[in-house]
Design an enzyme around this catalytic site. Structure first.
Site, PDB file in Angstrom:
ATOM      1  N   LEU A 118      31.931  42.281  41.176  1.00  0.00           N
ATOM      2  CA  LEU A 118      32.686  41.052  41.001  1.00  0.00           C
ATOM      3  C   LEU A 118      32.755  40.699  39.525  1.00  0.00           C
ATOM      4  CD1 LEU A 118      31.242  38.789  43.879  1.00  0.00           C
ATOM      5  CD2 LEU A 118      33.332  40.170  43.921  1.00  0.00           C
ATOM      6  N   ASP A 119      33.875  40.111  39.121  1.00  0.00           N
ATOM      7  CA  ASP A 119      34.026  39.637  37.749  1.00  0.00           C
ATOM      8  C   ASP A 119      33.071  38.474  37.505  1.00  0.00           C
ATOM      9  OD1 ASP A 119      36.085  41.474  37.348  1.00  0.00           O
ATOM     10  OD2 ASP A 119      37.599  40.066  38.080  1.00  0.00           O
ATOM     11  N   ILE A 120      32.823  38.180  36.240  1.00  0.00           N
ATOM     12  CA  ILE A 120      31.856  37.140  35.887  1.00  0.00           C
ATOM     13  C   ILE A 120      32.242  35.776  36.465  1.00  0.00           C
ATOM     14  CG2 ILE A 120      33.009  36.708  33.663  1.00  0.00           C
ATOM     15  CD1 ILE A 120      30.227  36.071  32.508  1.00  0.00           C
ATOM     16  N   ARG A 220      43.330  39.332  40.928  1.00  0.00           N
ATOM     17  CA  ARG A 220      43.814  38.471  39.850  1.00  0.00           C
ATOM     18  C   ARG A 220      45.134  38.980  39.287  1.00  0.00           C
ATOM     19  NH1 ARG A 220      38.860  38.609  35.903  1.00  0.00           N
ATOM     20  NH2 ARG A 220      40.175  37.170  34.675  1.00  0.00           N
TER      21      ARG A 220
END
Length: 287
Positions: A118-120, A220
């Site tokens: 997962l992205d930050i 995204r």
């Protein structure tokens, strides 16, 4: 050798580690080599020598929400603002550091094998394997991953987004960080979006999203490409004052097959409070 490689799906590299273990390849409780001819009804068990690869990730004993755990798998809830790995040597605060400390405390081999990432700025479920064998099995079978999100704009009907994702030029990446876009010649991607409700105060749509591929920034980028970027995504859209240091994107449901038992493991993690606050009390998205 054929049974181990084909039916047990053990790679040559892992088979080599089995050979290095005193009880690496056992048939009916007796040590055997890969040349042994097996018979119907034989009980075959494998043990692997520990990986010799050393990690410089600092083990950190700090809060870690474990959603599911067995001897092969670990599923944790990653908070927003936490990186998967340290971005530089000696950096603290990553998910990897907390996971390694958890495994060490339980007396298990300290290996960090993320099957999903997962992205930050994204929260929610992260699937990890506890050893190389489990990591290989899970990579081949592809876990089913579902997300909940808020995307600016009105999405009226379910849709399948399949545009290839490309990485921006080195000059642009150096200026603004990792950046991707939909274009020709990129990596194939598959994203399914199901709108649930339109949130008038945000001028955004709450959605369920399923991804069949795991490209970096996939959700995204795909939603931004159709003009509906994730709320709070400063890189592909714009920030949302109601959210701090996060995107309105949450990994909410995950389904995979346990590498040894073959049973389906399914876990769910409801929306965190800051995302629930974006909804009216009467709306429930976890369906």
């Amino acid at each position: 050798r054929e049974v181990i490689a084909q039916r047990m799906k053990v790679s040559k590299r892992l088979m080599k580690r089995c050979k290095a273990h005193p009880q690496g390849i056992m048939v009916n409780g007796e040590r055997r080599t890969v040349r042994y001819v097996v018979q119907a009804g034989d009980d075959i068990s494998l043990a692997m020598a520990p990986s010799q690869e050393e990690s410089d990730i600092i083990h950190e004993e700090r809060p870690l929400t474990v959603v599911y755990e067995d001897d092969m798998l670990l599923v944790v809830d990653k908070p927003p603002g936490v990186t998967m790995f340290p971005r530089r040597r000696g950096e603290r605060g990553s998910l990897a550091g907390a996971v390694l400390a958890h495994l060490e405390k339980n007396g298990e081999a300290c290996n960090f094998h993320p099957v999903s990432r997962l992205d930050i700025g994204t929260s929610g479920l992260v699937l990890l394997a506890k050893n190389s064998f489990a990591a290989g099995q899970l990579s081949r079978q592809r876990a089913q991953k579902y997300y909940q999100c808020f995307a600016f704009g009105r999405i009226a009907a379910p849709m399948h987004l399949s545009g290839d994702i490309c990485e921006a030029s080195e000059a642009l990446r150096h200026a603004v960080g990792p950046l991707f876009y939909v274009g020709e010649g990129g990596k194939a991607c598959s994203t399914y979006v199901k709108p649930l409700t339109y949130v008038e105060p945000l001028r955004a749509t709450a959605c369920w999203v399923r991804i069949d591929t795991g490209r970096r920034h996939q959700i995204r980028v795909h939603l931004a490409h159709i003009g509906c970027p994730i709320c709070g995504d400063y890189l592909y859209g714009r920030e949302l004052p109601e959210l701090k240091d996060r995107f309105a994107l949450h990994s909410a449901r995950l389904r995979c097959v346990q590498p040894v038992t073959g049973k389906t493991v399914e876990v769910v993690e409801p929306l965190p409070e800051e995302l629930k606050a974006l909804l009216t009390p009467s709306v429930c998205l976890l369906t």
